[in-house]
Design a protein around this motif. Sequence first.
Motif, PDB file in Angstrom:
ATOM      1  N   TYR A  27      44.687  37.381  30.401  1.00  0.00           N
ATOM      2  CA  TYR A  27      45.221  36.368  31.321  1.00  0.00           C
ATOM      3  C   TYR A  27      45.577  35.098  30.556  1.00  0.00           C
TER       4      TYR A  27
ATOM      5  N   ASN B 238      48.749  35.508  28.980  1.00  0.00           N
ATOM      6  CA  ASN B 238      49.748  35.888  29.977  1.00  0.00           C
ATOM      7  C   ASN B 238      50.282  37.314  29.774  1.00  0.00           C
ATOM      8  N   ASP B 239      49.397  38.247  29.435  1.00  0.00           N
ATOM      9  CA  ASP B 239      49.778  39.659  29.315  1.00  0.00           C
ATOM     10  C   ASP B 239      49.418  40.360  30.622  1.00  0.00           C
ATOM     11  N   GLN B 240      50.360  40.348  31.557  1.00  0.00           N
ATOM     12  CA  GLN B 240      50.102  40.849  32.903  1.00  0.00           C
ATOM     13  C   GLN B 240      49.810  42.346  32.942  1.00  0.00           C
ATOM     14  N   GLU B 241      50.393  43.101  32.043  1.00  0.00           N
ATOM     15  CA  GLU B 241      50.138  44.548  32.018  1.00  0.00           C
ATOM     16  C   GLU B 241      48.672  44.836  31.689  1.00  0.00           C
TER      17      GLU B 241
ATOM     18  N   VAL C 134      46.208  42.669  32.010  1.00  0.00           N
ATOM     19  CA  VAL C 134      45.399  42.103  33.095  1.00  0.00           C
ATOM     20  C   VAL C 134      45.273  43.119  34.228  1.00  0.00           C
ATOM     21  N   GLN C 135      46.394  43.715  34.634  1.00  0.00           N
ATOM     22  CA  GLN C 135      46.353  44.687  35.725  1.00  0.00           C
ATOM     23  C   GLN C 135      45.512  45.903  35.345  1.00  0.00           C
ATOM     24  N   ASN C 136      45.660  46.380  34.123  1.00  0.00           N
ATOM     25  CA  ASN C 136      44.863  47.512  33.651  1.00  0.00           C
ATOM     26  C   ASN C 136      43.379  47.157  33.678  1.00  0.00           C
ATOM     27  N   GLN C 137      43.048  45.970  33.237  1.00  0.00           N
ATOM     28  CA  GLN C 137      41.651  45.542  33.220  1.00  0.00           C
ATOM     29  C   GLN C 137      41.089  45.399  34.620  1.00  0.00           C
ATOM     30  N   LEU C 138      41.909  44.922  35.558  1.00  0.00           N
ATOM     31  CA  LEU C 138      41.444  44.818  36.940  1.00  0.00           C
ATOM     32  C   LEU C 138      41.082  46.198  37.487  1.00  0.00           C
ATOM     33  N   ASN C 139      41.880  47.184  37.149  1.00  0.00           N
ATOM     34  CA  ASN C 139      41.563  48.557  37.564  1.00  0.00           C
ATOM     35  C   ASN C 139      40.254  49.026  36.927  1.00  0.00           C
TER      36      ASN C 139
ATOM     37  N   ALA D 203      39.935  41.054  30.313  1.00  0.00           N
ATOM     38  CA  ALA D 203      40.889  40.614  31.333  1.00  0.00           C
ATOM     39  C   ALA D 203      41.164  39.110  31.218  1.00  0.00           C
TER      40      ALA D 203
END
Length: 67
Positions: A32, A35-38, A40-45, A28
Amino acid sequence: MPIDEAEVLALMRENAALCNLEAEVIIALKAYQVNDQEIVQNQLNLIVICLQRLDEVRKRYDTRSKS
């Protein structure tokens, strides 16, 4: 006081869960950084899932130590 086999197994499972969490956090942070937001969001999940699994492992360990 020596620890028994069940406690060793519980500690090994907790360590594995922590290692998985660490790996997901590192990915993640790298996403970050670029700046690969997709990702990052997947990793947060995935981090949330890892935290839930870690909590489950710790609850199982607590149950064993109380018996």
